[in-house]
Scaffold this motif. Structure first.
Motif, PDB file in Angstrom:
ATOM      1  N   LEU A  75       0.811  -1.217   0.000  1.00 41.43           N
ATOM      2  CA  LEU A  75       0.000   0.000   0.000  1.00 41.43           C
ATOM      3  C   LEU A  75       0.847   1.272   0.000  1.00 41.43           C
ATOM      4  N   GLU A  76       2.129   1.140   0.236  1.00 36.64           N
ATOM      5  CA  GLU A  76       2.996   2.319   0.189  1.00 36.64           C
ATOM      6  C   GLU A  76       3.034   2.945  -1.200  1.00 36.64           C
ATOM      7  N   ALA A  77       2.683   2.172  -2.220  1.00 35.83           N
ATOM      8  CA  ALA A  77       2.665   2.690  -3.594  1.00 35.83           C
ATOM      9  C   ALA A  77       1.333   3.352  -3.937  1.00 35.83           C
ATOM     10  N   PHE A  78       0.416   3.433  -2.972  1.00 35.03           N
ATOM     11  CA  PHE A  78      -0.930   3.946  -3.205  1.00 35.03           C
ATOM     12  C   PHE A  78      -1.255   5.068  -2.224  1.00 35.03           C
ATOM     13  N   THR A  79      -2.180   5.913  -2.625  1.00 33.95           N
ATOM     14  CA  THR A  79      -2.841   6.791  -1.673  1.00 33.95           C
ATOM     15  C   THR A  79      -3.978   5.994  -1.061  1.00 33.95           C
ATOM     16  N   VAL A  80      -4.023   5.925   0.263  1.00 30.39           N
ATOM     17  CA  VAL A  80      -5.041   5.130   0.949  1.00 30.39           C
ATOM     18  C   VAL A  80      -6.037   6.064   1.628  1.00 30.39           C
ATOM     19  N   VAL A  81      -7.319   5.833   1.355  1.00 31.51           N
ATOM     20  CA  VAL A  81      -8.380   6.605   1.999  1.00 31.51           C
ATOM     21  C   VAL A  81      -9.309   5.625   2.693  1.00 31.51           C
ATOM     22  N   PRO A  82      -9.932   6.023   3.799  1.00 26.06           N
ATOM     23  CA  PRO A  82     -10.880   5.118   4.467  1.00 26.06           C
ATOM     24  C   PRO A  82     -12.206   5.090   3.728  1.00 26.06           C
ATOM     25  N   GLN A  83     -12.838   3.941   3.736  1.00 30.81           N
ATOM     26  CA  GLN A  83     -14.199   3.877   3.225  1.00 30.81           C
ATOM     27  C   GLN A  83     -15.131   4.567   4.218  1.00 30.81           C
ATOM     28  N   ARG A  84     -16.168   5.198   3.692  1.00 33.06           N
ATOM     29  CA  ARG A  84     -17.136   5.855   4.567  1.00 33.06           C
ATOM     30  C   ARG A  84     -18.537   5.669   3.986  1.00 33.06           C
ATOM     31  N   GLY A  85     -19.491   5.535   4.875  1.00 31.35           N
ATOM     32  CA  GLY A  85     -20.872   5.306   4.458  1.00 31.35           C
ATOM     33  C   GLY A  85     -21.483   4.143   5.208  1.00 31.35           C
ATOM     34  N   ASP A  86     -22.796   4.159   5.345  1.00 34.23           N
ATOM     35  CA  ASP A  86     -23.496   3.136   6.111  1.00 34.23           C
ATOM     36  C   ASP A  86     -23.744   1.861   5.311  1.00 34.23           C
ATOM     37  N   THR A  87     -23.840   1.971   4.002  1.00 35.82           N
ATOM     38  CA  THR A  87     -24.086   0.801   3.153  1.00 35.82           C
ATOM     39  C   THR A  87     -22.932   0.636   2.177  1.00 35.82           C
ATOM     40  N   PHE A  88     -22.823  -0.567   1.610  1.00 38.42           N
ATOM     41  CA  PHE A  88     -21.763  -0.806   0.634  1.00 38.42           C
ATOM     42  C   PHE A  88     -21.930   0.113  -0.568  1.00 38.42           C
ATOM     43  N   ALA A  89     -23.169   0.330  -0.988  1.00 37.74           N
ATOM     44  CA  ALA A  89     -23.410   1.223  -2.121  1.00 37.74           C
ATOM     45  C   ALA A  89     -22.919   2.637  -1.818  1.00 37.74           C
ATOM     46  N   ASP A  90     -23.191   3.112  -0.612  1.00 31.66           N
ATOM     47  CA  ASP A  90     -22.699   4.436  -0.224  1.00 31.66           C
ATOM     48  C   ASP A  90     -21.171   4.474  -0.199  1.00 31.66           C
ATOM     49  N   ARG A  91     -20.565   3.406   0.308  1.00 31.01           N
ATOM     50  CA  ARG A  91     -19.098   3.386   0.387  1.00 31.01           C
ATOM     51  C   ARG A  91     -18.473   3.407  -1.004  1.00 31.01           C
ATOM     52  N   LEU A  92     -19.105   2.720  -1.952  1.00 28.07           N
ATOM     53  CA  LEU A  92     -18.591   2.748  -3.324  1.00 28.07           C
ATOM     54  C   LEU A  92     -18.691   4.153  -3.914  1.00 28.07           C
ATOM     55  N   ALA A  93     -19.858   4.767  -3.795  1.00 29.70           N
ATOM     56  CA  ALA A  93     -20.048   6.107  -4.346  1.00 29.70           C
ATOM     57  C   ALA A  93     -19.087   7.098  -3.690  1.00 29.70           C
ATOM     58  N   ASN A  94     -18.950   7.019  -2.364  1.00 31.36           N
ATOM     59  CA  ASN A  94     -18.052   7.931  -1.660  1.00 31.36           C
ATOM     60  C   ASN A  94     -16.593   7.683  -2.033  1.00 31.36           C
ATOM     61  N   ALA A  95     -16.241   6.425  -2.296  1.00 36.19           N
ATOM     62  CA  ALA A  95     -14.856   6.116  -2.658  1.00 36.19           C
ATOM     63  C   ALA A  95     -14.461   6.798  -3.970  1.00 36.19           C
ATOM     64  N   HIS A  96     -15.386   6.873  -4.916  1.00 39.92           N
ATOM     65  CA  HIS A  96     -15.090   7.571  -6.172  1.00 39.92           C
ATOM     66  C   HIS A  96     -14.803   9.046  -5.909  1.00 39.92           C
ATOM     67  N   ILE A  97     -15.632   9.672  -5.084  1.00 41.56           N
ATOM     68  CA  ILE A  97     -15.424  11.085  -4.768  1.00 41.56           C
ATOM     69  C   ILE A  97     -14.102  11.276  -4.031  1.00 41.56           C
ATOM     70  N   ASP A  98     -13.839  10.437  -3.027  1.00 44.06           N
ATOM     71  CA  ASP A  98     -12.620  10.591  -2.232  1.00 44.06           C
ATOM     72  C   ASP A  98     -11.375  10.333  -3.062  1.00 44.06           C
ATOM     73  N   ALA A  99     -11.441   9.378  -3.984  1.00 48.35           N
ATOM     74  CA  ALA A  99     -10.295   9.119  -4.868  1.00 48.35           C
ATOM     75  C   ALA A  99     -10.037  10.313  -5.774  1.00 48.35           C
ATOM     76  N   ALA A 100     -11.102  10.900  -6.301  1.00 51.22           N
ATOM     77  CA  ALA A 100     -10.955  12.060  -7.178  1.00 51.22           C
ATOM     78  C   ALA A 100     -10.332  13.232  -6.431  1.00 51.22           C
ATOM     79  N   VAL A 101     -10.783  13.451  -5.194  1.00 47.27           N
ATOM     80  CA  VAL A 101     -10.230  14.551  -4.397  1.00 47.27           C
ATOM     81  C   VAL A 101      -8.756  14.292  -4.068  1.00 47.27           C
ATOM     82  N   ALA A 102      -8.453  13.061  -3.678  1.00 49.00           N
ATOM     83  CA  ALA A 102      -7.079  12.727  -3.297  1.00 49.00           C
ATOM     84  C   ALA A 102      -6.111  12.854  -4.464  1.00 49.00           C
ATOM     85  N   ALA A 103      -6.598  12.522  -5.666  1.00 53.70           N
ATOM     86  CA  ALA A 103      -5.713  12.500  -6.831  1.00 53.70           C
ATOM     87  C   ALA A 103      -5.786  13.764  -7.671  1.00 53.70           C
TER      88      ALA A 103
END
Length: 224
Positions: A75-103
C-alpha cells in the motif's frame, strides 16, 4: 500516463470476516489467506499500470488481517483513503469522490479485490476506453460487476440506489447509469471469487506464479 485514477475498493482480509461464503467450505483462515492473495495480486497489477494516480479505499482492521505486513508494504505505492458510508453502495459512491479529491482528477476507474486475474494490460484497456467515454462497466458472471469507470466521479452517485451483491446488481447498475443519461461502454465480463466453486475458473486464467494460484493450489470445487 493515462489521465485516469485507478481505484481499488478493498476490505482487510480478516479471518472470520473475509470471504465468508468461501470460508463455509474451507475455513476462516484459508479463506482470509485467499482473499489476501487476491488483493495483493490486484494491487500488483494496478501498481504497474501507467495511470495518473492509484488510490485504495480500505475498510477493516488491517492489523488482524492475513498477510497484513505484506499488504501494508504494498500500500505504500498507493494513496489510501478510508471507506465511509453506512451501506456498501454508499461506500462505493463515496470512494469515487474521495479518490478524485485525493488525486486531483475526477476520472476514476474502480475495481474490487475479487478478480485477481485482472492484469495491468486489462486495466490499461479499460482506462483507454474510459478516456473520451462517459463510463465503462464490466459485468461479473455472477450478476454483479468487477469494474466501473466514470469520467466524473459524481456519476458514481447513482450507485447509492443500486442493491449490491444481488444476481441483478450489474444490470441495475447499467440501468442506473443509463437513467442519468450517461453513455456506457461495456468491457469484458469476468468471473469473480465468492465461493469454492468459483476458484477453478479464476485460477485457470491467473498467472501460474500468482499469489492466488499458489494460495488455492490445493482447493477443489465441491464434488470435484
Amino acid at each position: 500516463m493515462i489521465p485516469v485514477v485507478a481505484l481499488v475498493v478493498a476490505k482487510a482480509p480478516v479471518p472470520g470476516l473475509a470471504k465468508t461464503r468461501l470460508a463455509a467450505s474451507i475455513g476462516d483462515r484459508a479463506a482470509a489467506d485467499i482473499a489476501a492473495a487476491a488483493l495483493l495480486d490486484t494491487l500488483d497489477a494496478v501498481a504497474i499500470a501507467p495511470v495518473q494516480a492509484r488510490v485504495v479505499a480500505m475498510t477493516g482492521d488491517l492489523d488482524a488481517a492475513s498477510a497484513s505486513e505484506e499488504i501494508r508494504t504494498r500500500l505504500e505505492a498507493f494513496t489510501v483513503v478510508p471507506q465511509r458510508g453506512d451501506t456498501f453502495a454508499d461506500r462505493l459512491a463515496n470512494a469515487h469522490i474521495d479518490a478524485a479529491v485525493a488525486a486531483g482528477n475526477r476520472t476514476v476507474l474502480q475495481i474490487g479485490m475479487d478478480t485477481p486475474q485482472v492484469s495491468a494490460e486489462m486495466i490499461v484497456e479499460c482506462a483507454h476506453e474510459l478516456v473520451g467515454a462517459g463510463a465503462v462497466l464490466g459485468l461479473a458472471d455472477d450478476g454483479g460487476w468487477w469494474v466501473l469507470g466514470v469520467s466524473d466521479a459524481a456519476m458514481a452517485d447513482c450507485l447509492r440506489t443500486v442493491p449490491m451483491s444481488q444476481l441483478d446488481t450489474g444490470a441495475l447498475t447499467l440501468a442506473a447509469l443509463y437513467g442519468k443519461g450517461i453513455d456506457v461502454t461495456r468491457v469484458a465480463e469476468l468471473a469473480d471469487v465468492d465461493t469454492i466453486d468459483d476458484i477453478d475458473a479464476v485460477r485457470r486464467v491467473c498467472a501460474a506464479d500468482s499469489r492466488f494460484a499458489r494460495a488455492t493450489a490445493a482447493v477443489r470445487a465441491v464434488g470435484a
